[in-house]
Enzyme design. Sequence first.
Site, PDB file in Angstrom:
ATOM      1  N   GLU A 143       7.218   9.545   2.580  1.00  0.00           N
ATOM      2  CA  GLU A 143       6.463   8.298   2.558  1.00  0.00           C
ATOM      3  C   GLU A 143       5.623   8.209   3.871  1.00  0.00           C
ATOM      4  O   GLU A 143       6.389   8.237   5.188  1.00  0.00           O
ATOM      5  CB  GLU A 143       7.321   7.036   2.213  1.00  0.00           C
ATOM      6  N   ASP A 166      -2.334  11.352  -2.690  1.00  0.00           N
ATOM      7  CA  ASP A 166      -2.452  10.810  -3.985  1.00  0.00           C
ATOM      8  C   ASP A 166      -3.583  11.625  -4.826  1.00  0.00           C
ATOM      9  O   ASP A 166      -3.435  12.120  -6.102  1.00  0.00           O
ATOM     10  CB  ASP A 166      -2.809   9.407  -3.979  1.00  0.00           C
ATOM     11  N   GLY A 182       2.465   1.242  -6.583  1.00  0.00           N
ATOM     12  CA  GLY A 182       2.837   2.473  -5.850  1.00  0.00           C
ATOM     13  C   GLY A 182       2.772   3.444  -6.519  1.00  0.00           C
ATOM     14  O   GLY A 182       3.194   4.601  -6.038  1.00  0.00           O
TER      15      GLY A 182
END
EC number: 2.7.1.157
Length: 453
Positions: free
Chosen positions: A49, A190, A143
Amino acid sequence: MATESPATRRVQVAEHPRLLKLKEMFNSKFGSIPKFYVRAPGRVNIIGEHIDYCGYSVLPMAVEQDVLIAVEPVKTYTLQLANTNPLYPDFSTSANNIQIDKTKPLWHNYFLCGVKGIQEHFGLSNLTGMNCLVDGNIPPSSGLSSSSALVCCAGLVTLTALGRNLSKVELAEICAKSERYIGTEGGGMDQSISFLAEEGTAKLIEFSPLRATDVKLPSGAVFVIANSCVEMNKAATSHFNIRVMECRLAAKLLAKYKSLQWDKVLRLEEVQAKLGISLEEMLLVTEDALHPEPYNPEEICRCLGISLEELRTQILSPNTEDVLIFKLYQRAKHVYSEAARVLQFKKICEEAPEDMVQLLGELMNQSHMSCRDMYECSCPELDQLVDICRKFGAQGSRLTGAGWGGCTVSIVPADKLPSFLANVHKAYYQRSDGSLAPEKQSLSATKPGDDGL
């Protein structure tokens, strides 16, 4: 393969209830039939993360939830956007004069990011007009990358309407870059997993150059995604961009400490690469070079030998110019330790020891602690949900995505799944009177062999 263009296939719309409903809504809205449909999935990040924008590898997989767009190219130069969700109002603009308002992260601006990215890549001045109807079932601000899926889908819509071709890697890189038009200084995870994902596997996504490697997850475990139901739009707050800037400043101070050309350094990974040392050694350098007390802008300027004006105009982003404290030590410690956890996670998956699920769970637990304590991107509800998941059988649980709300991801032994789901549902999502809290209704499980959730 990543070098391939995104897959296209002919489908019988009548055989797909969601496509059929979208077609009927499109016809009702625009008085015509869509010429094609485009899909881009959301993702869950299993571990890694806030390190993609620092140059480090991440380990996500795609989920079943996605953004689906019905499209009809038109001869006018008008771009007409509509959404199946009535919360998102219609929008219309000239296809040749795309303006993206960074101060308002409205839904249509994410679509425009994807269009503008393709337009600029090919250097086009005259874009065809399009009628587009968007349908998304990724929970917003959860998220799970709903905004990036919309950017990716819009990029692919534009590419298809123009009759052009790009590889998945090229598309991912364009969409990662173009999402920054909205003001979010993100990495590229992403967009990369949205295009590069394959059924039945997670991916180790590496950057510079962008590449994806299959990571086979344990067959005896299930990954469960639970929504805290706290929404956080990272483009609507400065939390995210402040962390990006703290990492950038930490990289520059570490580079200066090691007598490197600090003004050319932007990412923490570059410092490690230039020094040619391990992540563990970088943690020791961080201990020596940075102090745990927060830095103020004046101290950063003294360390780098620059003026406040140079700091504001040459290093900081517009929405971080007025920040008064920067926690450089904590952010660097998180990034280097999290990058090491990603590599350890991949290694355990490859070696597949008997206690594999337990070992992977421990890494996920360490990741959450670091996100909570060193990166400060958790929130009370996420911490509560993580604790509940661990209490009822998860070997590991952590926040996933930017944080400050959104979802957790937990690794659960397959034989414990039914009791785990029931207990977490009762402990987090159910009111004391037995009814569901209306804002708390999102708990899903995914096996590595599934195409998402």
